[in-house]
Design an enzyme around this catalytic site. Structure first.
Site, short mmCIF file in Angstrom:
data_model
loop_
_atom_site.label_atom_id
_atom_site.label_comp_id
_atom_site.label_asym_id
_atom_site.label_seq_id
_atom_site.Cartn_x
_atom_site.Cartn_y
_atom_site.Cartn_z
N ASP A 54 0.87 -1.18 0.00
CA ASP A 54 0.00 0.00 0.00
C ASP A 54 0.90 1.24 0.00
OD1 ASP A 54 -2.88 1.16 0.69
OD2 ASP A 54 -1.41 2.23 1.92
N TYR A 59 3.32 9.63 -0.29
CA TYR A 59 4.25 8.95 0.62
C TYR A 59 5.70 9.01 0.13
CZ TYR A 59 0.06 6.50 2.46
OH TYR A 59 -1.16 6.18 2.96
N LYS A 89 -2.37 5.86 -4.49
CA LYS A 89 -3.46 6.83 -4.24
C LYS A 89 -3.21 8.16 -4.94
CE LYS A 89 -3.76 4.75 0.34
NZ LYS A 89 -2.35 4.38 0.55
N HIS A 122 -7.22 9.73 -2.24
CA HIS A 122 -6.64 9.69 -0.90
C HIS A 122 -7.54 10.37 0.15
CE1 HIS A 122 -2.42 9.15 0.99
NE2 HIS A 122 -3.35 9.01 1.91
#
Length: 324
Positions: A54, A59, A89, A122
């Site tokens: 994930d 990120y 995302k 997101h």
């Protein structure tokens, strides 16, 4: 370790299997905007049995995930790309109809992949920023046009850039909105969920609508000073159950989530704990233990106000209120 169970989600290829536990890759570096997960750590996760990663544009870990998948293929750890399920995302700064497809293409470039298995919005929020930088000033916060953005998500699936599409941090009210016009309904809703924030309403709603819930912060993001807390790991109820069963508190929390019928994104870069977090499938919680967990006082932790922005504003306040 038992083999990894799977859940079924809707996809461009009909019902598709998704490994029930994903290795999460969000780190405190999200706030600092630097990459903090090495491909070698993720290779260890594959060796331990993880088959689902994930990640997210924000990120800054897509590149590491992609490199780990490529290395696992090269070294024969996996036989084909299809053995690894990759979720990424759409970040809030690309929440405009014309930016969705370019955003997934950029994610695919970062990952070095031709497709992702699951692409999520997101947050139900639009940010006017080139790069995420928090705290977000009020003038950079805007309302998302969910219908337009969802059309962009559907286009991503129709183009074969992702097998499935879904949402993250969406209330049942916002999902209902999507369901009213969607040609392709969301396959997944990823939300904060653990024994201290059990999310019964949203899980029931999603189940009734054929949407798989994925729990993030299943251990309260323990050890993460940016947005984590210790209430799960230091919960007396969970500690007592763990002690009586000879398990870790993390295993009790993860097993409880598994028994709720959700999938889980859990993160540990410690090899021993990575393995422990997968060792939850060949035992179960008793009715008595489930009843005790049911009675844990509930408290949500992730709010936009306080993490993404410091000043109250109508847009974030409404999202935060709906998620309660």
């Amino acid at each position: 370790m038992s083999s990894m169970p799977e859940k079924m989600i809707s996809s461009s290829e009909g019902p598709r299997l998704v490994p029930v536990i994903a290795m999460g890759t969000a780190t405190e570096s999200v706030i600092a905007g630097i990459e903090a997960v090495t491909p070698s750590t993720l290779i260890e996760a594959i060796k331990a049995g993880y088959r689902h990663f994930d990640t997210a544009a924000v990120y800054k870990t897509e590149k590491s995930v992609g490199e780990a998948v490529a290395e696992a293929l090269r070294s024969g750890l996996i036989k084909s790309r299809s053995e690894i399920f990759v979720t990424t995302k759409l970040w809030c700064n690309s929440c405009d109809r014309h930016l969705v497809v370019p955003a997934i293409k950029q994610s695919l470039k970062n990952l070095g992949l031709e497709y992702v298995d699951l692409y999520l919005i997101h947050w139900p929020l639009k940010l006017i920023q080139d790069e995420f930088s928090g705290p977000v000033p009020i003038e950079c916060i805007a309302t998302i046009d969910i219908k337009a953005v969802w059309e962009g998500m559907e286009e991503c699936q129709n183009l074969g850039l992702t097998k499935s599409i879904g949402v993250s941090n969406f209330s049942s009210k916002k999902i209902q909105q999507i369901l009213s016009f969607a040609k392709i309904p969301p396959a997944v809703n990823q939300v904060e969920m653990n024994p201290n924030w059990q999310q019964k309403k949203i899980t029931e709603f999603c189940k009734a609508n054929g949407i798989l819930v994925t729990a993030y912060s299943p251990l309260g993001a323990f050890g993460n000073s940016s947005w984590g807390h210790n209430r799960v790991m230091e919960c007396d109820v969970l500690q007592n159950i763990a002690k009586s069963k000879g398990k870790t508190v993390a295993q009790i929390s993860l097993r409880w989530l598994y028994e709720q019928g959700v999938s889980i994104a859990v993160k540990s870069f410690n090899i021993e704990r990575m393995k422990q977090n997968l060792d939850i499938f060949d035992w179960s919680l008793t009715q008595e233990e489930l009843k005790k967990i049911d009675q844990i006082p509930q408290r949500r932790h992730v709010y936009l106000i306080g993490t993404m922005a410091l000043e109250h504003n109508d847009i974030m306040d409404e999202i935060d209120a709906e998620l309660d």
